[in-house]
Design a protein around this motif. Structure first.
Motif, PDB file in Angstrom:
ATOM      1  N   GLU A 219       0.987  -1.221   0.023  1.00  0.00           N
ATOM      2  CA  GLU A 219      -0.029   0.124   0.052  1.00  0.00           C
ATOM      3  C   GLU A 219       0.731   1.320   0.171  1.00  0.00           C
ATOM      4  OE1 GLU A 219      -2.857   0.019   3.211  1.00  0.00           O
ATOM      5  OE2 GLU A 219      -3.648  -1.740   2.435  1.00  0.00           O
ATOM      6  N   HIS A 220       1.874   1.348   0.495  1.00  0.00           N
ATOM      7  CA  HIS A 220       2.877   2.376   0.794  1.00  0.00           C
ATOM      8  C   HIS A 220       4.076   2.431   0.087  1.00  0.00           C
ATOM      9  CE1 HIS A 220       0.190   4.351   3.890  1.00  0.00           C
ATOM     10  NE2 HIS A 220       0.099   3.158   4.341  1.00  0.00           N
ATOM     11  N   ASN A 221       4.294   1.348  -0.737  1.00  0.00           N
ATOM     12  CA  ASN A 221       5.399   1.124  -1.505  1.00  0.00           C
ATOM     13  C   ASN A 221       6.721   0.875  -1.081  1.00  0.00           C
ATOM     14  OD1 ASN A 221       6.664   1.053  -4.104  1.00  0.00           O
ATOM     15  ND2 ASN A 221       7.317   2.985  -4.279  1.00  0.00           N
ATOM     16  N   TYR A 222       6.723  -0.173   0.091  1.00  0.00           N
ATOM     17  CA  TYR A 222       7.883  -0.223   0.800  1.00  0.00           C
ATOM     18  C   TYR A 222       8.323  -1.715   0.364  1.00  0.00           C
ATOM     19  CZ  TYR A 222       8.240   3.793   3.934  1.00  0.00           C
ATOM     20  OH  TYR A 222       8.586   4.896   4.660  1.00  0.00           O
ATOM     21  N   ARG A 223       9.813  -1.945   0.571  1.00  0.00           N
ATOM     22  CA  ARG A 223      10.153  -3.332   0.152  1.00  0.00           C
ATOM     23  C   ARG A 223      11.258  -3.619   1.486  1.00  0.00           C
ATOM     24  NH1 ARG A 223       6.537  -3.121  -2.444  1.00  0.00           N
ATOM     25  NH2 ARG A 223       6.004  -3.944  -4.664  1.00  0.00           N
ATOM     26  N   LEU A 224      11.083  -4.760   1.714  1.00  0.00           N
ATOM     27  CA  LEU A 224      12.161  -5.150   2.993  1.00  0.00           C
ATOM     28  C   LEU A 224      13.346  -5.748   1.983  1.00  0.00           C
ATOM     29  CD1 LEU A 224       9.830  -5.533   4.969  1.00  0.00           C
ATOM     30  CD2 LEU A 224      11.973  -6.838   6.038  1.00  0.00           C
ATOM     31  N   VAL A 225      14.607  -5.057   2.177  1.00  0.00           N
ATOM     32  CA  VAL A 225      15.803  -5.601   1.534  1.00  0.00           C
ATOM     33  C   VAL A 225      16.780  -6.322   2.691  1.00  0.00           C
ATOM     34  CG1 VAL A 225      17.802  -4.584   0.224  1.00  0.00           C
ATOM     35  CG2 VAL A 225      15.651  -4.122  -0.375  1.00  0.00           C
ATOM     36  N   THR A 226      17.447  -7.241   2.182  1.00  0.00           N
ATOM     37  CA  THR A 226      18.473  -8.035   3.194  1.00  0.00           C
ATOM     38  C   THR A 226      19.758  -8.258   2.411  1.00  0.00           C
ATOM     39  OG1 THR A 226      17.620 -10.098   2.510  1.00  0.00           O
ATOM     40  CG2 THR A 226      16.452  -9.189   4.208  1.00  0.00           C
ATOM     41  N   SER A 227      20.009  -7.706   1.336  1.00  0.00           N
ATOM     42  CA  SER A 227      21.402  -7.594   0.742  1.00  0.00           C
ATOM     43  C   SER A 227      21.444  -6.883  -0.558  1.00  0.00           C
ATOM     44  CB  SER A 227      21.414  -9.293   0.072  1.00  0.00           C
ATOM     45  OG  SER A 227      20.666  -9.275  -1.223  1.00  0.00           O
ATOM     46  N   ALA A 228      22.754  -6.658  -0.530  1.00  0.00           N
ATOM     47  CA  ALA A 228      22.906  -5.474  -1.632  1.00  0.00           C
ATOM     48  C   ALA A 228      22.742  -5.715  -3.049  1.00  0.00           C
ATOM     49  CB  ALA A 228      24.548  -5.007  -1.705  1.00  0.00           C
ATOM     50  N   GLY A 229      22.365  -7.234  -3.355  1.00  0.00           N
ATOM     51  CA  GLY A 229      21.905  -7.546  -4.624  1.00  0.00           C
ATOM     52  C   GLY A 229      20.396  -7.789  -4.838  1.00  0.00           C
ATOM     53  N   ALA A 230      19.767  -7.259  -4.035  1.00  0.00           N
ATOM     54  CA  ALA A 230      18.136  -7.301  -4.137  1.00  0.00           C
ATOM     55  C   ALA A 230      17.940  -6.599  -5.332  1.00  0.00           C
ATOM     56  CB  ALA A 230      17.522  -6.910  -2.766  1.00  0.00           C
ATOM     57  N   LEU A 231      16.980  -7.342  -6.210  1.00  0.00           N
ATOM     58  CA  LEU A 231      16.360  -6.527  -7.414  1.00  0.00           C
ATOM     59  C   LEU A 231      15.715  -5.402  -7.346  1.00  0.00           C
ATOM     60  CD1 LEU A 231      15.601  -9.638  -9.487  1.00  0.00           C
ATOM     61  CD2 LEU A 231      17.383  -8.076  -9.841  1.00  0.00           C
ATOM     62  N   ALA A 232      14.790  -5.265  -6.033  1.00  0.00           N
ATOM     63  CA  ALA A 232      14.111  -3.978  -5.701  1.00  0.00           C
ATOM     64  C   ALA A 232      14.854  -2.980  -5.496  1.00  0.00           C
ATOM     65  CB  ALA A 232      13.456  -4.422  -4.058  1.00  0.00           C
ATOM     66  N   LEU A 233      16.155  -3.190  -5.380  1.00  0.00           N
ATOM     67  CA  LEU A 233      17.126  -1.627  -5.269  1.00  0.00           C
ATOM     68  C   LEU A 233      17.174  -0.957  -6.509  1.00  0.00           C
ATOM     69  CD1 LEU A 233      19.906  -3.104  -3.172  1.00  0.00           C
ATOM     70  CD2 LEU A 233      18.268  -1.523  -2.227  1.00  0.00           C
ATOM     71  N   LYS A 234      16.849  -1.849  -7.655  1.00  0.00           N
ATOM     72  CA  LYS A 234      16.761  -1.051  -8.925  1.00  0.00           C
ATOM     73  C   LYS A 234      15.581  -0.603  -9.389  1.00  0.00           C
ATOM     74  CE  LYS A 234      20.366  -4.267 -10.533  1.00  0.00           C
ATOM     75  NZ  LYS A 234      21.151  -3.335 -10.938  1.00  0.00           N
ATOM     76  N   GLN A 235      14.560  -0.780  -8.306  1.00  0.00           N
ATOM     77  CA  GLN A 235      13.313  -0.069  -8.726  1.00  0.00           C
ATOM     78  C   GLN A 235      12.785   1.045  -7.729  1.00  0.00           C
ATOM     79  OE1 GLN A 235      11.120  -3.705  -7.722  1.00  0.00           O
ATOM     80  NE2 GLN A 235      11.919  -4.877  -9.665  1.00  0.00           N
ATOM     81  N   ASP A 236      11.778   1.766  -7.952  1.00  0.00           N
ATOM     82  CA  ASP A 236      11.274   3.023  -7.218  1.00  0.00           C
ATOM     83  C   ASP A 236      10.679   2.606  -5.965  1.00  0.00           C
ATOM     84  OD1 ASP A 236      11.371   5.675  -6.438  1.00  0.00           O
ATOM     85  OD2 ASP A 236       9.688   6.139  -7.785  1.00  0.00           O
ATOM     86  N   HIS A 237      11.234   2.600  -4.898  1.00  0.00           N
ATOM     87  CA  HIS A 237      10.611   2.041  -3.465  1.00  0.00           C
ATOM     88  C   HIS A 237      11.087   2.855  -2.520  1.00  0.00           C
ATOM     89  CE1 HIS A 237       8.679  -1.355  -5.626  1.00  0.00           C
ATOM     90  NE2 HIS A 237      10.118  -1.760  -6.072  1.00  0.00           N
ATOM     91  N   ASN A 238      10.572   2.754  -1.533  1.00  0.00           N
ATOM     92  CA  ASN A 238      11.141   3.022  -0.022  1.00  0.00           C
ATOM     93  C   ASN A 238      11.583   1.750   0.577  1.00  0.00           C
ATOM     94  OD1 ASN A 238       8.317   5.326   0.214  1.00  0.00           O
ATOM     95  ND2 ASN A 238      10.623   5.870  -0.062  1.00  0.00           N
ATOM     96  N   PHE A 239      12.497   1.688   1.316  1.00  0.00           N
ATOM     97  CA  PHE A 239      13.055   0.567   1.982  1.00  0.00           C
ATOM     98  C   PHE A 239      13.248   0.396   3.257  1.00  0.00           C
ATOM     99  CE2 PHE A 239      15.195   1.361  -2.474  1.00  0.00           C
ATOM    100  CZ  PHE A 239      14.516   0.280  -2.917  1.00  0.00           C
ATOM    101  N   ILE A 240      13.087  -0.868   3.648  1.00  0.00           N
ATOM    102  CA  ILE A 240      13.530  -1.257   5.088  1.00  0.00           C
ATOM    103  C   ILE A 240      14.588  -2.142   4.911  1.00  0.00           C
ATOM    104  CG2 ILE A 240      12.832  -2.368   7.181  1.00  0.00           C
ATOM    105  CD1 ILE A 240       9.798  -1.489   6.210  1.00  0.00           C
TER     106      ILE A 240
END
Length: 868
Positions: A219-240
């Protein structure tokens, strides 16, 4: 006279009440009577306890406002009523007082668990309780309440910097999670980072955050990331981000554009630890604080009296009492006992009088494992062991006379371990009996399933090593501690308090039992008593305690000469101490060349006059472009690597089936050994030289590495490793510090299996992975490419050369689950017309329990990956 007027009634009542002789007699008798019940001493007479007096004391203590001892008084009040309830379970007045006292001290979670039907005795009490509940309500979850100390911390988390400490059971990380949840609910677009000390904790914390947030993530465009290789980092999100300090460093290096608005450092006392990993905290905090957009930085530590010490890592911060908070209030307590086998005595320890008193004599010569079962037959038990071999041996001995369970989940896990690791692995045998061992090198999917079955009560007894001290939260009724050592080193007071705080969890009970076990005369009673009585001392930074004056002088003198290969000082300096010294030197050199007045620089300042700084800068003036923020490699290694790549060095070729020529691989690894000077910097592992002059361990690691990147299951890797041992029995196995010729017995096979799992975790996935990351980064820089084929760093990091498996892992799946999906791709993988990969939602109902668990989390974190 004026002083007496300033003393109010509360101060007069509560001053020194904890030393009241009658109160202490009541408490001691209560503890004794509880002990009789705990140890089932049917013929033992109880000591007299006036229940009415005990309850009155508890009621008074629960209302304490004493400046110094209010927390202590409230804990004592809770212990009195909790013990009375256990001893007198049918007493209606005790039940009422339990609810009243939990309400007075603000332990509403304890009330919900212990006295859900409590009724207040007056409308005034009800109004006050409702007012308190409203005041303590968790903004992100209004139906639940914080403890008062949690609420005080929560209200401070928006400050620029803050450091707090409290007991292990306080729920320090829970406060962070609730703060993050409320920020997201309020529509605030920020990036949050939670630093945890171990990879094992990444999985636990991530799963809890996903469970907290669920649909809020999408709903709020957040993604959890646990490594520097996560594909989500290449997209437009807010991160935890939930990362170890090492992983955060590589994320900051590879993604410098990503901002971090809040940095939460959990288990911050690790900054004071002796090992080289503490250096990464200094580096990442300083890197973030050098940015124009500075993060809020919050440190959370267990049990330490001076949490403000860690604020020194923040440039410009003024550590003081305004930015720190310590609390000693614990919502659960621990009853402590010494089980002394040599003296054949069981003694109870009274925390308030700091005394031991004999409860029972050990008459029937039971073994330790028999005693565990007698005390904990119908309870959840954790046994702390100082080493992995002891944990495995005790688990096997304990399980040997237990019947096999008919529980489907236990039997499924046992069979999965046989299939996925090896048919002879001891862990499968004990799991089938509701027993387990929990050690750091177990595959994460297996370890998480063990933890889940322990929480469910299906595994009732678990033997652990220091992984338990490092933050894994498991609900236990009883904790048995078999030694005051962690490996070869003595446990620190911080680690001891953190360890015993793991027993008794507010979701399940108000107290737990801790048994300090003296198995033989080598274990000294005095060491246990010291840990029981000693307050946690003020903590100092590892930068201050672990670097001696001569070592600092040595670093500066070598840097002035342009030398970064430092000699060991003293000559027999341990590997960990040398690694820590070297990493601080790498940080210092980078700071001097960048004119960054970091904490590390300031610590070396007395040795750094203008002349010294000028000489260091001059010595490295033509190498500045080779200096970077990676503290795993030094300038001498980086220079060698650049030259080797310029001369055409590249990774060995792999065929379509994932096979690599073993000799080519060994040639490459031996070349890296010279480039990175492993004989100097990794001499106990990658650079270990056998008596015959060969790289004995490196040859073994090459066998594991070649199978790991191929994507084969652990069981196949184990079989290949065992075959290597069968063909080279002289490589041997180590038992109790003695090398034995390898014989293909089940005991030797289990040692090899454990050593292989350890090598995968500590060498392949840590040391080799870090060096390959450095090689790949330099290869890309030198050849001016963003990606290249045959990137072994990716193959090692993800344990496969298969693009689908790599894609799945970069979306958060484990290697094991990715292998399962690849194997069943016809059922669950959909290739879209535009080439995008999607997964069917039916994967959430697949036969594999561990896969279903992962899918449940990733459905919330990356919902766009799935289709109906």
């Amino acid at each position: 006279m004026s002083n007496r007027k300033n003393i109010n009634l509360g101060a007069a009542i509560f001053a020194d009440i904890e030393n009241d002789p009658y109160l202490n007699e009541l408490y001691d008798n209560l503890l004794y009577n509880y002990s009789i019940k705990l140890f089932n001493l049917k013929n033992r007479e109880t000591k007299p306890v006036n229940i009415e007096d005990a309850l009155r004391f508890a009621d008074i203590l629960s209302k304490s406002t004493d400046k110094e001892n209010a927390d202590k008084h409230k804990i004592m009040a809770q212990e009195i009523v909790a013990l009375l309830r256990t001893i007198e379970p049918e007493h209606p007045v005790v039940e009422f007082y339990l609810g009243s006292i939990l309400s007075s001290i603000g332990n509403y979670r304890g009330m919900a668990m212990a006295t859900p039907n409590y009724r207040y005795k007056s409308i005034l009490d009800w109004f006050y309780a409702e007012f308190s509940k409203d005041l303590l309500s968790i903004p992100a979850e209004p139906d639940y309440q914080f403890f008062r100390s949690q609420k005080t911390v929560y209200d401070r988390l928006d400050e620029p910097y803050f450091s707090y400490s409290g007991p292990t059971s306080m729920g320090k990380s829970f406060i962070m999670r609730m703060f993050i949840k409320k920020q997201i609910m309020d529509g605030i677009a920020s990036n949050f980072a939670i630093l945890v000390p171990t990879k094992a904790l990444i999985n636990e914390v991530t799963s809890k955050i996903i469970n907290d947030l669920k649909e809020l993530l999408a709903e709020h465009n957040y993604r959890l990331v646990t490594s520097a290789g996560a594909l989500a980092l290449k997209q437009d999100h807010n991160f935890i981000f939930v990362l170890t300090p090492e992983r955060l460093l590589y994320l900051l290096i590879s993604n410098p554009h990503i901002e971090v608005d809040y940095l939460f450092v959990d288990e911050a006392h690790k900054i004071s630890s002796k090992g080289p990993r503490s250096t990464f905290y200094y580096k990442v905090v300083d890197m973030l604080c050098q940015r124009f957009r500075k993060p809020h930085v919050i440190f959370a530590s267990p049990n330490i009296p001076n949490p403000e010490v860690y604020l020194k890592l923040i440039p410009g911060a003024e550590p003081g009492f305004g930015q720190r908070l310590t609390t000693t209030f614990a919502p659960v307590s621990q009853m402590k006992y010494l089980i002394d086998f040599p003296s054949k005595k069981i003694q109870m320890f009274n925390t308030y009088s700091s005394t031991l008193a004999t409860v029972a004599n050990i008459r029937k010569e039971p073994t330790f494992c028999q005693l565990i079962w007698r005390i904990g037959k119908n309870a959840q038990n954790i046994i702390y062991c100082s080493g992995t071999a002891k944990a495995v041996d005790f688990a096997r001995e304990f399980a040997s006379d237990k019947p096999a369970s008919d529980d489907k989940e236990l039997l499924t896990l046992a069979q999965d371990i046989r299939n996925e690791v090896h048919g002879d692995y001891y862990l499968a045998d004990v799991i089938s009996k509701g027993v387990a061992y929990h050690i750091g090198y177990l595959p994460s999917t297996i370890r998480m399933r063990i933890e889940e079955l322990f929480r469910k009560g299906l595994i009732h007894t678990m033997f652990c090593t220091s992984t338990l001290v490092e933050g894994v939260n498991l609900p236990a009724d009883n904790l048995f501690i078999t030694h005051y050592k962690n490996g070869r080193a003595k446990m620190t007071p911080v680690d001891f308090k953190n360890l015993i705080g793991r027993v008794g969890r507010i979701e399940y009970n108000l107290y737990g039992n801790v048994f300090l076990v003296r198995l033989d005369k080598k274990v000294k009673t005095g060491e246990y008593l010291k840990l029981l009585k000693q307050e946690v001392p003020e903590q100092k930074l590892s930068l201050v305690t672990e670097l001696t004056g001569p070592q600092k002088q040595l670093i500066v003198e070598n840097l002035m000469q342009g030398n970064v290969e430092f000699p060991r000082h003293p000559e027999k300096q341990s590997n960990d101490s040398y690694d820590l010294m070297r990493k601080f030197a790498i940080i210092l050199l980078r700071d001097i060349t960048k004119d960054n007045r970091s904490l590390v620089w300031r610590e070396f300042a007395p040795l750094l006059d203008d002349v010294a700084i000028s000489k260091i800068r001059e010595a490295f003036s033509n190498k500045e472009n080779q200096l970077d923020d990676d503290i795993n490699t030094s300038l001498d290694q980086a220079s060698n690597l650049t030259a080797a790549i310029a001369n055409g060095l590249k990774y060995p070729e792999i065929d379509d089936r994932g096979n690599v020529d073993y000799n080519d691989l060994m040639d490459f690894l031996e070349t890296l050994c010279r480039i990175f000077k492993w004989e100097v910097y990794e001499r106990s592992t990658l650079g270990f030289v056998s008596k015959d002059g060969s790289y004995g361990k490196l040859r073994w690691y090459a066998v594991i590495l070649s199978q790991w990147i191929k994507g084969t299951g652990l069981s196949f890797i184990m079989e290949q490793t065992l075959n290597y041992k069968r063909e080279h029995p002289e490589t041997g196995v180590w038992i109790n510090g003695v090398k034995n010729i390898y014989k293909d017995t089940r005991e030797h096979r289990n040692i090899v299996i454990s050593d292989t799992l350890k090598a995968i975790e500590n060498v392949i996935l840590f040391s080799i992975s870090n060096y390959f990351l450095r090689f790949s980064s330099e290869y890309k820089r030198f050849h001016d490419v963003e990606v290249f084929s045959n990137d072994w760093y990716e193959y090692v990091e993800y344990g496969t050369i298969n693009p689908l498996s790599i894609f799945l892992q970069r979306n958060g799946f484990s290697r094991e689950t990715s292998t399962y999906i690849k194997r069943t791709r016809s059922d669950y993988v959909v290739m879209m017309p535009d080439g995008e990969i999607k997964l069917r939602r039916s994967l959430a109902e697949c036969p594999s329990a561990s896969v279903r668990k992962e899918v449940a989390d990733i459905l919330y974190n990356i919902p766009e990956l799935f289709i109906e």
